[in-house]
Scaffold this motif. Structure first.
Motif, PDB file in Angstrom:
ATOM      1  N   GLY A 370       0.766  -1.288   0.038  1.00 27.76           N
ATOM      2  CA  GLY A 370      -0.063   0.054  -0.176  1.00 27.76           C
ATOM      3  C   GLY A 370       0.755   1.189   0.127  1.00 27.76           C
ATOM      4  O   GLY A 370       0.489   2.494  -0.544  1.00 27.76           O
ATOM      5  N   GLN A 371       2.024   1.096   0.756  1.00 26.71           N
ATOM      6  CA  GLN A 371       3.025   2.538   0.598  1.00 26.71           C
ATOM      7  C   GLN A 371       3.624   2.762  -0.542  1.00 26.71           C
ATOM      8  O   GLN A 371       3.538   3.946  -0.877  1.00 26.71           O
ATOM      9  N   PHE A 372       3.878   1.852  -1.339  1.00 24.06           N
ATOM     10  CA  PHE A 372       4.436   2.203  -2.613  1.00 24.06           C
ATOM     11  C   PHE A 372       3.170   2.814  -3.734  1.00 24.06           C
ATOM     12  O   PHE A 372       3.514   3.707  -4.335  1.00 24.06           O
ATOM     13  N   LEU A 373       1.829   2.256  -3.383  1.00 22.64           N
ATOM     14  CA  LEU A 373       0.884   2.849  -4.247  1.00 22.64           C
ATOM     15  C   LEU A 373       0.656   4.149  -3.627  1.00 22.64           C
ATOM     16  O   LEU A 373       0.462   5.007  -4.660  1.00 22.64           O
ATOM     17  N   ILE A 374       0.633   4.604  -2.556  1.00 20.54           N
ATOM     18  CA  ILE A 374       0.279   5.978  -2.145  1.00 20.54           C
ATOM     19  C   ILE A 374       1.438   6.697  -2.593  1.00 20.54           C
ATOM     20  O   ILE A 374       1.090   7.887  -2.959  1.00 20.54           O
ATOM     21  N   TRP A 375       2.923   6.376  -2.505  1.00 19.49           N
ATOM     22  CA  TRP A 375       3.771   7.141  -2.891  1.00 19.49           C
ATOM     23  C   TRP A 375       3.500   7.397  -4.499  1.00 19.49           C
ATOM     24  O   TRP A 375       3.710   8.567  -4.916  1.00 19.49           O
ATOM     25  N   LEU A 376       3.240   6.488  -5.324  1.00 25.40           N
ATOM     26  CA  LEU A 376       2.981   6.745  -6.771  1.00 25.40           C
ATOM     27  C   LEU A 376       1.933   7.657  -6.839  1.00 25.40           C
ATOM     28  O   LEU A 376       2.078   8.572  -7.887  1.00 25.40           O
ATOM     29  N   GLY A 377       0.670   7.357  -6.231  1.00 29.37           N
ATOM     30  CA  GLY A 377      -0.404   8.501  -6.336  1.00 29.37           C
ATOM     31  C   GLY A 377      -0.006   9.814  -5.897  1.00 29.37           C
ATOM     32  O   GLY A 377      -0.404  10.783  -6.544  1.00 29.37           O
ATOM     33  N   TYR A 378       0.860   9.857  -5.007  1.00 24.96           N
ATOM     34  CA  TYR A 378       1.269  11.337  -4.369  1.00 24.96           C
ATOM     35  C   TYR A 378       2.190  12.081  -5.653  1.00 24.96           C
ATOM     36  O   TYR A 378       1.822  13.097  -5.944  1.00 24.96           O
ATOM     37  N   ALA A 379       2.801  11.289  -6.115  1.00 27.40           N
ATOM     38  CA  ALA A 379       3.865  11.771  -7.293  1.00 27.40           C
ATOM     39  C   ALA A 379       3.039  12.329  -8.337  1.00 27.40           C
ATOM     40  O   ALA A 379       3.035  13.263  -9.167  1.00 27.40           O
ATOM     41  N   MET A 380       1.869  11.456  -8.505  1.00 20.31           N
ATOM     42  CA  MET A 380       1.131  11.662  -9.826  1.00 20.31           C
ATOM     43  C   MET A 380       0.244  13.004  -9.582  1.00 20.31           C
ATOM     44  O   MET A 380       0.063  13.958 -10.429  1.00 20.31           O
ATOM     45  N   VAL A 381      -0.029  13.122  -8.555  1.00 22.57           N
ATOM     46  CA  VAL A 381      -0.794  14.466  -8.063  1.00 22.57           C
ATOM     47  C   VAL A 381       0.132  15.604  -8.104  1.00 22.57           C
ATOM     48  O   VAL A 381      -0.335  16.618  -8.641  1.00 22.57           O
ATOM     49  N   GLY A 382       0.989  15.305  -7.513  1.00 21.03           N
ATOM     50  CA  GLY A 382       2.430  16.605  -7.445  1.00 21.03           C
ATOM     51  C   GLY A 382       2.859  16.936  -8.836  1.00 21.03           C
ATOM     52  O   GLY A 382       3.262  18.010  -9.172  1.00 21.03           O
ATOM     53  N   ALA A 383       2.727  16.095  -9.930  1.00 21.35           N
ATOM     54  CA  ALA A 383       3.172  16.301 -11.426  1.00 21.35           C
ATOM     55  C   ALA A 383       2.183  17.437 -11.836  1.00 21.35           C
ATOM     56  O   ALA A 383       2.523  17.978 -12.969  1.00 21.35           O
ATOM     57  N   ASN A 384       0.967  17.670 -11.307  1.00 21.41           N
ATOM     58  CA  ASN A 384       0.168  18.781 -11.702  1.00 21.41           C
ATOM     59  C   ASN A 384      -0.096  18.746 -13.348  1.00 21.41           C
ATOM     60  O   ASN A 384      -0.100  19.402 -13.861  1.00 21.41           O
ATOM     61  N   PRO A 386      -3.423  17.321 -15.496  1.00 20.80           N
ATOM     62  CA  PRO A 386      -4.389  16.875 -15.338  1.00 20.80           C
ATOM     63  C   PRO A 386      -4.832  15.639 -15.842  1.00 20.80           C
ATOM     64  O   PRO A 386      -5.866  14.927 -15.424  1.00 20.80           O
ATOM     65  N   SER A 387      -4.116  15.023 -16.962  1.00 20.06           N
ATOM     66  CA  SER A 387      -4.439  13.752 -17.456  1.00 20.06           C
ATOM     67  C   SER A 387      -3.977  12.578 -16.393  1.00 20.06           C
ATOM     68  O   SER A 387      -4.448  11.353 -16.754  1.00 20.06           O
ATOM     69  N   LEU A 388      -3.232  13.117 -15.342  1.00 13.06           N
ATOM     70  CA  LEU A 388      -3.012  11.846 -14.556  1.00 13.06           C
ATOM     71  C   LEU A 388      -3.683  11.818 -13.406  1.00 13.06           C
ATOM     72  O   LEU A 388      -3.832  10.963 -12.373  1.00 13.06           O
ATOM     73  N   LEU A 413      -5.603  12.032  -2.076  1.00 12.78           N
ATOM     74  CA  LEU A 413      -6.696  11.884  -2.618  1.00 12.78           C
ATOM     75  C   LEU A 413      -7.767  12.927  -2.788  1.00 12.78           C
ATOM     76  O   LEU A 413      -8.556  13.195  -3.678  1.00 12.78           O
ATOM     77  N   ALA A 414      -7.587  13.824  -1.679  1.00 14.86           N
ATOM     78  CA  ALA A 414      -8.882  14.999  -1.713  1.00 14.86           C
ATOM     79  C   ALA A 414      -8.296  15.965  -2.893  1.00 14.86           C
ATOM     80  O   ALA A 414      -9.157  16.683  -3.427  1.00 14.86           O
ATOM     81  N   ILE A 415      -6.980  16.191  -2.891  1.00 11.80           N
ATOM     82  CA  ILE A 415      -6.543  17.156  -3.834  1.00 11.80           C
ATOM     83  C   ILE A 415      -6.734  16.703  -5.172  1.00 11.80           C
ATOM     84  O   ILE A 415      -7.308  17.382  -6.112  1.00 11.80           O
ATOM     85  N   ALA A 416      -6.609  15.282  -5.483  1.00 11.56           N
ATOM     86  CA  ALA A 416      -6.812  14.679  -6.800  1.00 11.56           C
ATOM     87  C   ALA A 416      -8.337  14.922  -7.245  1.00 11.56           C
ATOM     88  O   ALA A 416      -8.685  15.120  -8.204  1.00 11.56           O
ATOM     89  N   GLN A 417      -9.376  14.750  -6.210  1.00 10.77           N
ATOM     90  CA  GLN A 417     -10.760  14.830  -6.479  1.00 10.77           C
ATOM     91  C   GLN A 417     -11.202  16.225  -6.698  1.00 10.77           C
ATOM     92  O   GLN A 417     -12.010  16.550  -7.569  1.00 10.77           O
ATOM     93  N   ALA A 418     -10.665  17.156  -5.943  1.00 11.11           N
ATOM     94  CA  ALA A 418     -11.063  18.645  -5.902  1.00 11.11           C
ATOM     95  C   ALA A 418     -10.498  19.026  -7.530  1.00 11.11           C
ATOM     96  O   ALA A 418     -11.430  19.775  -7.939  1.00 11.11           O
ATOM     97  N   ARG A 419      -9.384  18.561  -7.746  1.00 15.50           N
ATOM     98  CA  ARG A 419      -9.022  19.156  -9.144  1.00 15.50           C
ATOM     99  C   ARG A 419      -9.787  18.570 -10.161  1.00 15.50           C
ATOM    100  O   ARG A 419      -9.839  19.266 -11.422  1.00 15.50           O
ATOM    101  N   GLN A 420     -10.527  17.565  -9.980  1.00 12.16           N
ATOM    102  CA  GLN A 420     -11.252  16.950 -11.190  1.00 12.16           C
ATOM    103  C   GLN A 420     -12.858  17.560 -10.662  1.00 12.16           C
ATOM    104  O   GLN A 420     -13.833  17.172 -11.356  1.00 12.16           O
TER     105      GLN A 420
END
Length: 477
Positions: A370-384, A386-388, A413-420
């Motif tokens: 789970g921690q690796f998945l969370i890191w990956l999602g974190y990086a994808m959100v941080g990449a700014n 929208p396609s990710l 997750l909240a950031i990713a949802q708000a941006r969508q």
């Protein structure tokens, strides 16, 4: 490795007393009985009003789970019942507040030279859980409190009799009884605790024998404690301790431990190697880079030393550490923790998009971490990008399913949802993250706002409702 959150037991915001007179009035906050720390009357961490600084590291947690699995099986503890939680404290300490959680300080792993020293600690704490010592402690506390109250009543009666007979001697005697009453209950409880500690020690020896492991590491732990007590033992009342004196514990266990046919059996080389790597990693994360350089100089070309220097470089210079981490990856390309470290170095140096491939590789090697998945999602959100965002949301939800105790996961997750444009869902995720940190009032505010904009009965609406109806456990008063 990263600091995720702090944990505080419900109702433990006030400091617990260093003497049992006050502890007895707040029995629900006490979880010092099942600790392997040096004997003291100081309750661990949260019971002192401090939040427990929890840190997360997939590599360390995996190692601890592997250490614990055979011990828990020998102790009759069902698989998955006990969660091992890593505490960001450099002292050698571990404790269990209940039958489902075992807290182990990073200091245990840093100080332990062999796996057996850590396994001995886990075995001791498992003895407390399997022996239901925490359940029986409540009865012992109640009995101690009764003894205290009875002593005080008798003392008050003696003082009253002294006053009525105009006998200052009787009154003085009554005062002495009343003043000594808390000590009667305290010593009774401490004697009970010492007995439970001894029982947990013996249980630990049984578990080690059943799993074919040496108790030498466990003895080394008590030897360390005994050395630390050497200069204070002369002035210590052994009957005023919650644990047996360390030298007594060592002496009582040594003869039995040496009888085992496994006593001189070393840890498997692969397990020792993993221990050395984790020890180096934690040392580097919890010490100044200059201290790490002294402990692991460039002349030391071992893998643990290279690992420690890479972590220290990441903490001090971020992206400049990538070269050192790449050298580690070249030697062990299928080590997921090296790829995780590279991703963390890039992410924390301000280049989240470049970190994505490293985290993706870590996930490929450990798909269920789970921690690796969370890191990956974190990086994808941080990449700014929208396609990710949609993929980041999916990955973060997947990570939360496997690791539901990550505050960072909910915030990202909240950031990713708000941006969508999913503001209501983002409010629910924010509320869930606040629940993780114990900020229940703020969590309820976000959950209430979310419910107004969610269809009744949907998963998000139900999650918000669960938060709104949650009531923190109350202390026994």
């Amino acid at each position: 490795m990263r600091h995720i959150s702090t944990v505080q037991e419900p109702g433990s915001g006030k400091a617990a007393a260093p003497v049992l007179g006050r502890i007895l009035r707040k029995a629900g906050t006490l979880f010092m009985a099942a600790a392997i720390a040096l004997p003291s009357l100081t309750a661990p961490l949260a019971a002192q009003g401090r939040k427990i600084p929890v840190v997360r590291d997939a590599e360390t947690e995996e190692l601890l789970r592997d250490y614990a699995a055979p011990i828990f099986k020998a102790a009759g503890l069902p698989k998955g019942q006990v969660e091992i939680i890593l505490v960001n404290e450099n002292t050698f300490n571990a404790f269990v507040p209940d039958a489902r959680r075992m807290f182990i300080n990073v200091g245990v792993l840093i100080e332990a030279e062999t796996p057996g020293e850590v396994i001995g600690v886990i075995a001791h704490e498992a003895g407390h859980i399997a022996g239901r010592h925490l359940v029986r402690l409540r009865t012992a506390l109640a009995n101690a409190q009764i003894m205290t109250v009875v002593g005080m009543v008798l003392g008050a009666g003696a003082m009253a009799a002294g006053v009525s007979s105009n006998s200052s001697g009787a009154a003085g005697g009554g005062a002495a009884i009343a003043m000594g009453a808390p000590g009667i209950g305290q010593r009774s409880l401490l004697a009970y605790q010492r007995g439970e500690e001894a029982a947990a020690d013996k249980a630990a020896l049984r578990y080690l024998e059943m799993t074919g492991q040496s108790a030498k590491g466990m003895l080394r732990t008590f030897e360390r404690f005994a050395d630390q007590q050497l200069f204070s033992a002369k002035y210590t009342d052994p009957y005023a301790q919650s644990h047996p004196m360390a030298r007594e514990r060592y002496n009582s266990l040594e003869e039995q431990a040496r009888k085992s046919k496994y006593f001189d059996k070393p840890a498997p080389p692969a397990l020792q190697a993993r221990h050395d790597m984790v020890r180096a990693k934690l040392t580097a994360f919890t010490n100044h880079p200059n201290a790490v350089a002294r402990l692991y100089p460039r002349s030391d070309t071992s893998m643990p030393a290279q690992y420690a220097r890479a972590v220290a470089a990441m903490r001090s210079s971020g992206r400049a550490a990538v070269k050192d981490i790449d050298a580690l990856i070249a030697k062990q390309p299928d080590n997921p923790h090296f790829h995780e470290l590279k991703g963390q170095a890039l992410l924390e140096s301000g280049n989240p998009k470049a970190a994505i491939p490293s985290f993706q590789r870590a996930v490929q090697l450990r798909p269920n971490e789970g921690q690796f998945l969370i890191w990956l999602g974190y990086a994808m959100v941080g990449a700014n990008d929208p396609s990710l965002l949609a993929e980041a949301e999916r990955i973060l939800k997947n990570g939360i399913q496997r690791d539901p105790n990550s505050g960072i996961a909910f915030s990202q997750l909240a950031i990713a949802q708000a941006r969508q444009g999913k503001q209501a869902e983002a409010d629910v995720s924010t509320a869930q993250g606040m629940m993780m940190t114990g900020d229940f009032q703020a969590a309820k505010r976000y959950a209430a706002r979310a419910q107004k904009n969610l269809k009744r009965g949907t998963p998000a609406w139900i999650q918000a409702d669960d938060i709104l109806t949650y009531t923190p456990p109350a202390l026994n008063r």
